[in-house]
Structures are given as C-alpha cells and as structure tokens.
Design a protein around this motif. Structure first.
Motif, PDB file in Angstrom:
ATOM      1  N   ARG A 138       1.972   1.523  -3.554  1.00 31.58           N
ATOM      2  CA  ARG A 138       0.836   1.910  -4.401  1.00 31.58           C
ATOM      3  C   ARG A 138       0.512   3.397  -4.284  1.00 31.58           C
ATOM      4  O   ARG A 138       0.251   4.076  -5.281  1.00 31.58           O
ATOM      5  N   GLU A 171       0.834  -1.212   0.000  1.00 36.41           N
ATOM      6  CA  GLU A 171       0.000   0.000   0.000  1.00 36.41           C
ATOM      7  C   GLU A 171       0.862   1.253   0.000  1.00 36.41           C
ATOM      8  O   GLU A 171       0.530   2.256  -0.653  1.00 36.41           O
ATOM      9  N   GLY A 216      -7.649  -4.025  -6.529  1.00 36.59           N
ATOM     10  CA  GLY A 216      -6.477  -3.966  -7.391  1.00 36.59           C
ATOM     11  C   GLY A 216      -6.677  -4.785  -8.653  1.00 36.59           C
ATOM     12  O   GLY A 216      -6.306  -4.360  -9.760  1.00 36.59           O
ATOM     13  N   PHE A 263       4.020  -2.284 -12.183  1.00 34.10           N
ATOM     14  CA  PHE A 263       3.073  -1.842 -11.170  1.00 34.10           C
ATOM     15  C   PHE A 263       1.816  -2.708 -11.125  1.00 34.10           C
ATOM     16  O   PHE A 263       1.202  -2.855 -10.062  1.00 34.10           O
ATOM     17  N   LEU A 271      -0.619  -4.259  -7.710  1.00 34.45           N
ATOM     18  CA  LEU A 271      -2.068  -4.290  -7.520  1.00 34.45           C
ATOM     19  C   LEU A 271      -2.590  -5.709  -7.371  1.00 34.45           C
ATOM     20  O   LEU A 271      -3.447  -5.983  -6.509  1.00 34.45           O
ATOM     21  N   HIS A 287      -1.521  -7.276  -4.049  1.00 33.29           N
ATOM     22  CA  HIS A 287      -2.331  -6.701  -2.960  1.00 33.29           C
ATOM     23  C   HIS A 287      -3.701  -7.364  -2.923  1.00 33.29           C
ATOM     24  O   HIS A 287      -4.209  -7.721  -1.839  1.00 33.29           O
ATOM     25  N   SER A 298       2.304   3.947 -11.763  1.00 37.37           N
ATOM     26  CA  SER A 298       0.893   3.809 -12.109  1.00 37.37           C
ATOM     27  C   SER A 298       0.755   2.890 -13.313  1.00 37.37           C
ATOM     28  O   SER A 298       1.733   2.609 -14.014  1.00 37.37           O
TER      29      SER A 298
END
Length: 610
Positions: free
Chosen positions: A259, A256, A490, A474, A478, A481, A265
């Motif tokens: 993120r 997190e 995610g 990235f 997600l 997670h 991104s």
C-alpha cells in the motif's frame, strides 16, 4: 508415461520455440548453456507467462469462468447447446473432461516455471536474476492456487524430472496443507528476494513483488477461512523443508508495504476502470443522451478509460491483444446473444430489417454481441438497491436491459437460457461506431476503429477483444487490509471513490463492499466459500425463485438436481471433478474429488422448467 508428466515435459521442450517466445527454436541449447544472458533469460520466463494465455484460449475450462457461473452473482446462461455452462451454475457436470484444457495449461506453466528456476542462476546480474526468478515463483504459485481452489488436493510437481524413470512415475496427490504450504513458500520467496522499486520501474506486463504481497493475502484469506485455520503453512522452496507458518501479522505488514511503497493507487473514477469508457463509446453515450434516451445519468462526466499498463490500480493481469490468438475470450462469452427482433422499434420510430441493425443501435449498448454466458442474477441488483441505493457502481457494473436506454428488449432471441435481462459491464465485449456516434460503421468492438488500431471495418466480434484480464487491482489490497485488521480505513477509501459515506467496520459491511466493488471479476465464488459453508449455501439458494426466461419462456430459477444447490455444495464444497482421463491414467495415484463420481444424479440433462 502418465499424462500430467507428458504435459510438463512437452512444455519444457517448447520453452524455446516460436509458439511461446516468438523466436527460433533452440535445438542446440540445453540447461548447461541456456540461458547465457539477460535476453535469453527473459525469453525463457516468457514461456512461463504463456500458460496464462493458453488458459484463456478455451475459457470454458478456466477457474474464472467457473467462479463467475457458480457464484450467486450470475446464472449459467448461453443457449440449449451450452449445457456445460448451465451445469456449472448448478454444480453438476456434462463433460467429464471439461476442465482438462485448464488442468493441462496450468501444469504446463508449472513445468516451465520449474525449468526456468533450475537455470536462471546462470544470470550474473543480481537484480535481473531475482526479478525473473520472483516472477516464476509468483506464476507457479498462481497456477497452483487456481488448481487448488478448483480441485482441492493436487499432485505437487516442484522440480524438473531428471530422467525417464522419474517422469514415468505419476505423483500422488498431496494434502491440502502441503499444496498451500508450497504456494505460500513460492510467494514468500518472491516477496523476500525481488526488487522493491515502485511498479513503474518494471517493464509492463511483468508481475512484481507487489503482486506477490497481494496474492499472498488472497491465499491466506482463502486457506484460513475455507479450512478453518489460524495460519498458513509454508515450505522453504529453496530447501524443500517446512518453514515457519505465515501468520496474520506477516500478511498485514506485507499489505501495508504494498500500500505504502508500490506506487499503485485507486483511480479517481471507478467507471474509468472499464473499457466502456473508451473515447469512442463515450461519444456514443453522449449521442444517446443528446437524443433524449433516459437512464444514462450514471455515465455523465465519466473519465476516459485508463488503458492497460497506464492504470495505477491495475496490478496482476493477463495481457491480451486484439486481432491475435491472445484476445480476451471472456469479452465474447459474457456478451449478450441478441436482444431484439426485426420490425418496428418504437423507441427509434423506425423499422429495422434485421436484428443486427437494432443491436448496433440500441437495446444493450454498449455491449457487443456474444454467446450469452453469465446473465446477472436480479437478486444482486435488488439487494444492492436495498443496501446502497446511491452506489453508482451498480449501474456502472450492471446493464439493466429493459430499463437503461431503449426499452425494446425482447427475451428469447437465439434461444438464450436463464436470461434475466441484466448483463455485466465488466469482462465483456464493448462496441462502438466508427467516429463514435450512430452514423458510422457498426463495429463489433471499439478496437476495430483506427483510433485503437483497427481497420475501421466491422471486424470480428471474437478476435478484437484486446483489453487485459485483471486478476488483482489495488482496491483489493485496501479491502483485504480492512478485513484482516478489522478496521474501516481501506474500505472507506474504496467507498469514497464511489461517492459513498464512510461506515464503521463489520464483517457484514466488508462482505457487501467486496461484492459490490468486485462484482463479475471472478472473486465472489472464492469469497463465498471462505466465509463458511453456511454463508455459501445461503448465497447459492438465494437465487431460487428469481424470474428468468428460458428460450423466451418465463419461468423461475430452480434446482436442477434432486440434491439441489444446497445438497450439491455440501457434497462438493464447491470443488470440481478431476478430468476423468487423468484419474484413469494415474492408476490410483489420483482420487476423484469428493462428491463426484459421474453418476446420473450429478449429470445435467437440460433445463427443467419450474
């Protein structure tokens, strides 16, 4: 003196030489006076990165190559003279030394990291020192994680030998727990000490605290899944003592943190992650569409390729460059060998005098020619259609040779083995024509064009694959997670980027999503193994019966040993044999991996037709 220590000592001696640092040899420098400033410190750490490139100078021994061929997403491929690739696909062996180059390069990197970490405390600038030391911790952890996934138990080399006697003693294998505790300790130290500025504040090509947080999650998921544990052991790398285990809550918080604060991104367009959307090749697609070639709706409206170091989704990656020794060999190895013969080509309504003419014009555009490793398993295509018929990532990731574009695909050229007619569009050479259409000079690679630094000539198919090898992006932050929290947020962000509707969380949905998002990126093999032996065996045996061609002869993919894929996996759990010479030199300090004794039953002796 034992081989593993020779490799490490040699790597230490080379830290200041031209091969790795592009500077003079520091023959008068030693650990008492080097590094003395920030510039020298950066050069020292550059030597640690060098082992990443050393590893891809012979990709046949690397973890990524193994992971691609051993997984259920691809077959071994190549030609009759590439039996080692087909052996990996069936968890067999040809050369007992196959993995030695990668073993050596990883331990060289570990030795360089040990040396750097023992001397970087001389740097006075706290931010520079902690950044550079953190980079060494991350790289050392990555080298050990690759080796641990390949071989299991390993010798742990945690510091520079202090004398000849220490160097002469071959270290014994450490337990799985000790190896993973050391990996975790390196990453935790990096996470808790490195600067936490957005990734754009760090020079391109350097690993960051954000990479450490993502890599820790990957290590945690593999260790706890594969070994059936609830937490990840941890060693305090500054004291060498055991530290508190790393639990799921810690890993989730770090994901997190990454993120929300890293600056990374998702790219808006999945297709722009891959070099086939470079400006020249996109023009080629436009020319094909304008000429009436069908099957290309998937590329319409694609955004242009987000170049390396200009891509906010790209995290940890191996820097490559065209026209130099550090080119991306994966591009060459995974590209098709050939796809058609000379003569009349119906879709072109013309005769071509040699196969290169047609290869440059048609049947597997935009893939450049290569060695034919890793033909795609048709089962992946079929399962993907059944699970997500509207998922654009399927055609954005797989080229279906007989369907997409010209249909004059002919099997068996250059004696291709385990050929399926399906090829990956990731980790593969991408060609173009000078100017982008079909009228200019045929280029093995789009890098050969002046727009990407080339001469505008045909160039070399092997030395112009300059795009980086991305190890973490990235999207994985997600999806990891989602998996750890068992929530769909995610996962649905990744699905939305692909134009897919949101779904509720389930392990099955997460497993499918990871397979589709990360196909051909070296992650599937680790995922299969960490989701349990039953899952891995079912995935491997699902390949049996798939229609393939070997040297132009239609056949079925079938077991190539008496034990079969199921038996070989149960015997090895996916681990590979240690280099035979290392075991012999270790004189009892190394014990060969379970399931491997170099017997005839484990030897691949050439393809056996169904």
């Amino acid at each position: 003196m034992k081989r593993i220590l020779l490799v490490i000592l040699a790597s230490i001696a080379l830290v200041g030489c031209e091969k790795f640092l592009d500077t003079q040899s520091y023959t008068s420098s030693n650990t008492t006076n080097f590094p003395s400033n920030e510039e020298e410190a950066i050069k020292l750490v550059t030597g640690v990165y060098a082992s990443l490139n050393d590893g891809i100078e012979d990709i046949r021994s690397t973890y990524i190559f193994l992971a691609e061929l051993a997984s259920d997403d691809a077959f071994g491929g190549g030609g009759p003279d590439d039996p080692d690739w087909q052996a990996l696909d069936h968890l067999l062996y040809v050369d007992p030394e196959q993995f030695k180059p990668f073993w050596n390069s990883c331990y060289a990197g570990i030795g360089r990291a040990n040396m750097a970490l023992s001397t970087l405390d001389k740097i006075n600038d706290d931010k520079v020192r902690t950044q550079l030391m953190g980079e060494c911790y991350i790289l050392r952890a990555n080298y050990y994680f690759w080796l641990a996934q390949m071989f299991g138990k390993l010798p742990l080399i945690t510091e520079v030998p202090q004398n000849v006697e220490e160097a002469a003693q071959y270290p014994s294998q450490s337990s799985d727990d000790a190896v993973y505790a050391f990996i975790a300790g390196n990453l935790k130290e990096a996470i808790e000490t490195m600067p936490t500025d957005p990734y754009t504040s760090v020079d391109p090509g350097h690993v960051t605290v954000w990479d450490a947080e993502a890599l820790l999650a990957r290590v945690y998921l593999f260790y706890t899944g594969f070994y059936g544990k609830q937490s990840l052991p941890c060693t305090d790398v500054t004291t060498g003592e055991a530290a508190a285990d790393i639990d799921k809550n810690y890993v989730v918080k770090k994901l997190e943190h990454c993120r929300d604060n890293s600056g990374h991104s998702l790219l808006p367009d999945f297709r722009s992650l891959w070099p086939y959307t470079n400006s020249l090749t996109l023009k080629g697609y436009e020319a094909k569409i304008a000429a009436g070639v069908t099957g290309l709706d998937w590329i319409k409206g694609a955004s242009e390729w987000a170049k390396d170091n200009e891509n906010p989704e790209q995290m940890f990656h191996i820097a490559c460059a065209p026209f130099v020794d550090q080119y991306n060999q994966y591009g060459l190895f995974f590209a098709p060998r050939k796809c058609a013969k000379s003569g009349y080509i119906p879709s072109l309504d013309k005769n071509v005098s040699n196969v290169e003419d047609y290869f440059s014009l048609g049947c597997t555009f935009p893939l450049g020619r290569g060695w034919g490793a890793g033909p795609v398993n048709p089962g992946l295509w079929d399962e993907w259609v059944a699970a997500e018929p509207d998922d654009m990532r399927r055609t954005a990731s797989i080229l279906n040779g007989p369907v997409e574009g010209e249909i004059d695909y002919i099997y068996g050229n250059e004696q291709q083995m385990e050929e399926s007619g399906l090829w990956r569009k990731k980790f593969v050479s991408i060609r173009a024509h000078k100017g982008g259409d079909y009228t200019g000079t045929y280029l093995w690679s789009f890098y050969d064009d002046a727009a990407y630094g080339g001469s505008g000539n045909k160039g070399s198919k092997s030395e112009s694959q300059g795009y980086d090898v991305t190890l973490i992006r990235f999207a994985d932050v997600l999806l990891m997670h989602s998996e750890l929290t068992q929530t769909a947020d995610g996962m649905n962000q990744v699905r939305a980027r692909a134009g897919l509707a949101p779904v509720g969380y389930s392990l099955k949905a997460l497993q499918e999503e990871r397979r589709h998002e990360f196909a051909f990126e070296g992650l599937r093999w680790g995922d299969m193994r960490r989701w349990g032996d039953d899952y891995a065996v079912a995935a491997l045996t699902s390949q049996l019966g798939q229609k393939i061609w070997c040297q132009g002869t239609p056949t079925e993919y079938n077991d190539q040993s008496a034990a079969g894929l199921a038996g070989r996996y149960k015997a090895t759990r996916g681990f590979m044999p240690l280099p035979k010479s290392e075991v012999e030199l270790a004189d009892g300090a190394l014990v060969q991996t379970d399931g491997w004794d170099y017997s005839e039953a484990q030897h691949y002796n050439g393809w056996k037709m169904k």
